[in-house]
Design a protein around this motif. Structure first.
Motif, PDB file in Angstrom:
ATOM      1  N   GLY A  11       0.633  -1.361  -0.089  1.00 43.36           N
ATOM      2  CA  GLY A  11       0.005   0.240  -0.181  1.00 43.36           C
ATOM      3  C   GLY A  11       0.341   0.993   0.196  1.00 43.36           C
ATOM      4  N   ASP A  12       2.104   1.011   1.220  1.00 35.96           N
ATOM      5  CA  ASP A  12       2.148   2.324   1.283  1.00 35.96           C
ATOM      6  C   ASP A  12       3.235   2.514  -0.588  1.00 35.96           C
ATOM      7  OD1 ASP A  12       2.891   2.905   3.300  1.00 35.96           O
ATOM      8  OD2 ASP A  12       4.146   2.095   4.070  1.00 35.96           O
ATOM      9  N   PHE A  13       3.796   1.784  -1.263  1.00 38.06           N
ATOM     10  CA  PHE A  13       4.790   1.816  -2.306  1.00 38.06           C
ATOM     11  C   PHE A  13       3.530   2.070  -3.232  1.00 38.06           C
ATOM     12  CE2 PHE A  13       7.642  -1.309  -1.802  1.00 38.06           C
ATOM     13  CZ  PHE A  13       8.634  -0.827  -2.289  1.00 38.06           C
ATOM     14  N   GLN A  14       2.417   2.132  -3.149  1.00 37.99           N
ATOM     15  CA  GLN A  14       1.916   2.158  -4.372  1.00 37.99           C
ATOM     16  C   GLN A  14       0.666   3.584  -3.719  1.00 37.99           C
ATOM     17  OE1 GLN A  14       0.400   1.084  -7.068  1.00 37.99           O
ATOM     18  NE2 GLN A  14      -0.662  -0.423  -6.516  1.00 37.99           N
ATOM     19  N   TYR A  15       0.717   3.694  -2.908  1.00 38.03           N
ATOM     20  CA  TYR A  15       0.658   5.439  -2.755  1.00 38.03           C
ATOM     21  C   TYR A  15       1.469   6.205  -2.989  1.00 38.03           C
ATOM     22  CZ  TYR A  15       0.990  10.343   0.520  1.00 38.03           C
ATOM     23  OH  TYR A  15       0.571  11.262   0.980  1.00 38.03           O
ATOM     24  N   TRP A  16       3.218   5.904  -2.957  1.00 36.31           N
ATOM     25  CA  TRP A  16       4.238   6.968  -3.665  1.00 36.31           C
ATOM     26  C   TRP A  16       4.410   6.846  -4.658  1.00 36.31           C
ATOM     27  CZ3 TRP A  16       5.524  10.983  -0.326  1.00 36.31           C
ATOM     28  CH2 TRP A  16       5.678  10.620   0.658  1.00 36.31           C
ATOM     29  N   ARG A  21       3.529  10.398  -8.872  1.00 36.04           N
ATOM     30  CA  ARG A  21       2.846  10.531 -11.074  1.00 36.04           C
ATOM     31  C   ARG A  21       2.386  11.456 -11.009  1.00 36.04           C
ATOM     32  NH1 ARG A  21       0.084   4.645 -13.766  1.00 36.04           N
ATOM     33  NH2 ARG A  21       0.046   5.744 -15.665  1.00 36.04           N
ATOM     34  N   THR A  22       1.665  11.859 -10.214  1.00 38.07           N
ATOM     35  CA  THR A  22       0.820  12.888 -10.553  1.00 38.07           C
ATOM     36  C   THR A  22       1.703  14.087 -10.674  1.00 38.07           C
ATOM     37  OG1 THR A  22      -0.640  11.901  -9.339  1.00 38.07           O
ATOM     38  CG2 THR A  22      -0.420  14.738  -9.722  1.00 38.07           C
ATOM     39  N   PHE A  23       3.394  14.170  -9.381  1.00 36.94           N
ATOM     40  CA  PHE A  23       4.129  15.252  -9.329  1.00 36.94           C
ATOM     41  C   PHE A  23       4.992  15.196 -10.479  1.00 36.94           C
ATOM     42  CE2 PHE A  23       9.275  15.839  -9.307  1.00 36.94           C
ATOM     43  CZ  PHE A  23       8.804  17.539  -8.712  1.00 36.94           C
ATOM     44  N   LEU A  24       5.201  14.325 -11.344  1.00 37.56           N
ATOM     45  CA  LEU A  24       5.956  13.998 -12.822  1.00 37.56           C
ATOM     46  C   LEU A  24       5.218  14.044 -13.755  1.00 37.56           C
ATOM     47  CD1 LEU A  24       7.887  10.361 -12.289  1.00 37.56           C
ATOM     48  CD2 LEU A  24       8.523  12.844 -12.034  1.00 37.56           C
ATOM     49  N   GLU A  25       3.961  14.295 -14.254  1.00 40.03           N
ATOM     50  CA  GLU A  25       2.971  14.422 -15.289  1.00 40.03           C
ATOM     51  C   GLU A  25       2.349  15.934 -14.799  1.00 40.03           C
ATOM     52  OE1 GLU A  25       0.900  10.100 -15.893  1.00 40.03           O
ATOM     53  OE2 GLU A  25      -0.707  11.774 -14.119  1.00 40.03           O
ATOM     54  N   ASP A  26       2.166  16.176 -13.691  1.00 47.60           N
ATOM     55  CA  ASP A  26       2.027  18.012 -13.252  1.00 47.60           C
ATOM     56  C   ASP A  26       3.112  18.886 -13.218  1.00 47.60           C
ATOM     57  OD1 ASP A  26      -0.757  16.897 -13.613  1.00 47.60           O
ATOM     58  OD2 ASP A  26      -0.659  17.158 -11.698  1.00 47.60           O
ATOM     59  N   LEU A  41       9.060   8.851 -15.346  1.00 44.88           N
ATOM     60  CA  LEU A  41       7.582   8.752 -15.695  1.00 44.88           C
ATOM     61  C   LEU A  41       7.573   7.150 -15.737  1.00 44.88           C
ATOM     62  CD1 LEU A  41       4.995   9.522 -15.009  1.00 44.88           C
ATOM     63  CD2 LEU A  41       4.515  10.441 -16.888  1.00 44.88           C
ATOM     64  N   ALA A  42       7.878   7.338 -16.630  1.00 47.90           N
ATOM     65  CA  ALA A  42       7.188   5.397 -17.383  1.00 47.90           C
ATOM     66  C   ALA A  42       8.096   4.447 -16.326  1.00 47.90           C
ATOM     67  CB  ALA A  42       8.478   4.895 -19.079  1.00 47.90           C
ATOM     68  N   ARG A  43       8.486   4.664 -15.882  1.00 43.58           N
ATOM     69  CA  ARG A  43       9.599   3.705 -14.580  1.00 43.58           C
ATOM     70  C   ARG A  43       8.971   3.600 -13.450  1.00 43.58           C
ATOM     71  NH1 ARG A  43      15.117   4.687 -13.246  1.00 43.58           N
ATOM     72  NH2 ARG A  43      14.911   6.583 -13.257  1.00 43.58           N
ATOM     73  N   VAL A  44       8.341   4.428 -13.056  1.00 41.85           N
ATOM     74  CA  VAL A  44       7.355   4.919 -11.974  1.00 41.85           C
ATOM     75  C   VAL A  44       5.931   4.475 -12.419  1.00 41.85           C
ATOM     76  CG1 VAL A  44       5.672   6.331 -10.708  1.00 41.85           C
ATOM     77  CG2 VAL A  44       8.472   6.790 -11.129  1.00 41.85           C
ATOM     78  N   CYS A  82      12.275   8.901  -6.901  1.00 49.26           N
ATOM     79  CA  CYS A  82      11.805  10.260  -6.701  1.00 49.26           C
ATOM     80  C   CYS A  82      11.325  10.829  -5.729  1.00 49.26           C
ATOM     81  CB  CYS A  82       9.975   9.662  -6.943  1.00 49.26           C
ATOM     82  SG  CYS A  82       9.758   8.476  -8.476  1.00 49.26           S
ATOM     83  N   TRP A  83      11.665  10.182  -4.567  1.00 52.67           N
ATOM     84  CA  TRP A  83      11.756  11.401  -3.202  1.00 52.67           C
ATOM     85  C   TRP A  83      12.714  12.290  -3.246  1.00 52.67           C
ATOM     86  CZ3 TRP A  83      11.889   6.977   1.567  1.00 52.67           C
ATOM     87  CH2 TRP A  83      10.288   7.318   1.403  1.00 52.67           C
ATOM     88  N   GLN A  84      13.945  11.983  -3.943  1.00 53.71           N
ATOM     89  CA  GLN A  84      15.300  12.938  -4.034  1.00 53.71           C
ATOM     90  C   GLN A  84      14.954  14.148  -4.750  1.00 53.71           C
ATOM     91  OE1 GLN A  84      17.999  10.169  -5.175  1.00 53.71           O
ATOM     92  NE2 GLN A  84      18.631   9.475  -2.716  1.00 53.71           N
ATOM     93  N   VAL A  85      14.223  13.316  -6.540  1.00 47.60           N
ATOM     94  CA  VAL A  85      14.212  14.612  -7.411  1.00 47.60           C
ATOM     95  C   VAL A  85      13.188  16.183  -6.877  1.00 47.60           C
ATOM     96  CG1 VAL A  85      12.825  14.635  -9.684  1.00 47.60           C
ATOM     97  CG2 VAL A  85      14.655  12.659  -9.570  1.00 47.60           C
ATOM     98  N   SER A  86      11.858  15.386  -5.860  1.00 51.28           N
ATOM     99  CA  SER A  86      11.183  15.893  -5.777  1.00 51.28           C
ATOM    100  C   SER A  86      11.888  16.574  -4.796  1.00 51.28           C
ATOM    101  CB  SER A  86       9.977  14.910  -4.990  1.00 51.28           C
ATOM    102  OG  SER A  86       8.710  16.393  -4.249  1.00 51.28           O
ATOM    103  N   HIS A  87      12.811  16.791  -4.029  1.00 50.74           N
ATOM    104  CA  HIS A  87      13.385  17.137  -2.852  1.00 50.74           C
ATOM    105  C   HIS A  87      13.844  18.373  -3.825  1.00 50.74           C
ATOM    106  CE1 HIS A  87      15.597  18.309   1.361  1.00 50.74           C
ATOM    107  NE2 HIS A  87      16.854  18.037   0.460  1.00 50.74           N
ATOM    108  N   ARG A  88      15.199  18.453  -4.320  1.00 50.10           N
ATOM    109  CA  ARG A  88      15.719  19.188  -5.277  1.00 50.10           C
ATOM    110  C   ARG A  88      14.882  19.595  -6.038  1.00 50.10           C
ATOM    111  NH1 ARG A  88      19.982  17.609 -10.565  1.00 50.10           N
ATOM    112  NH2 ARG A  88      20.396  19.309 -10.600  1.00 50.10           N
ATOM    113  N   HIS A  89      13.878  19.366  -6.410  1.00 46.75           N
ATOM    114  CA  HIS A  89      12.726  20.723  -7.257  1.00 46.75           C
ATOM    115  C   HIS A  89      12.272  21.238  -6.485  1.00 46.75           C
ATOM    116  CE1 HIS A  89       9.744  22.099  -9.778  1.00 46.75           C
ATOM    117  NE2 HIS A  89       8.640  22.381  -8.892  1.00 46.75           N
ATOM    118  N   ARG A  90      12.012  21.462  -5.173  1.00 50.79           N
ATOM    119  CA  ARG A  90      11.895  22.355  -3.803  1.00 50.79           C
ATOM    120  C   ARG A  90      12.515  22.909  -3.221  1.00 50.79           C
ATOM    121  NH1 ARG A  90       9.273  17.299  -1.721  1.00 50.79           N
ATOM    122  NH2 ARG A  90      10.927  17.125  -0.268  1.00 50.79           N
ATOM    123  N   LEU A  91      14.026  22.619  -3.561  1.00 46.78           N
ATOM    124  CA  LEU A  91      14.933  22.787  -2.709  1.00 46.78           C
ATOM    125  C   LEU A  91      15.296  24.518  -4.128  1.00 46.78           C
ATOM    126  CD1 LEU A  91      17.772  20.580  -1.599  1.00 46.78           C
ATOM    127  CD2 LEU A  91      15.638  22.464  -0.391  1.00 46.78           C
TER     128      LEU A  91
END
Length: 104
Positions: A11-16, A21-26, A41-44, A82-91
């Motif tokens: 369930g956690d994997f599905q959530y993340w 996926r939403t982050f990468l699409e939007d 995105l394709a790998r996710v 994905c967490w690393q990409v998101s974190h870097r994007h926020r920074l």
């Protein structure tokens, strides 16, 4: 015990993967090329499908079988990426905000 551990993990994997996926699409990610972002995105999406299949099989057999760590490890690595990409994007966004504020 297996069911109480594996079911929430899947369930956690599905959530993340869903959030990723939403982050990468939007979101346009400035430090990734369009090809890199599309690849991630394709790998996710692929991993999300694999987790769905694993969840279905797990439920069909009543949680009586496990999943090899060799299957789980790439999913964990992808979530981490994905967490690393998101974190870097926020920074990057934070530093841009600071630059805008300091110019005013």
């Amino acid at each position: 015990m297996l069911k109480s551990l594996l079911e929430p993990l899947l369930g956690d994997f599905q959530y993340w993967f869903g959030r990723s996926r939403t982050f990468l699409e939007d979101t346009e990610i400035s430090f990734l090329t369009a090809e890199q972002q599309a690849d991630l995105l394709a790998r996710v999406a692929q991993a999300q499908s694999e987790v769905s299949a694993a969840q279905s099989l797990f439920m069909a057999i009543g949680g009586q079988a496990g999943i090899e760590t060799s299957v789980l490890a790439p999913w964990h690595q992808l979530v981490s990426e994905c967490w690393q990409v998101s974190h870097r994007h926020r920074l990057a966004g934070s530093s841009h905000s600071i630059q805008i504020e300091s110019q005013e």
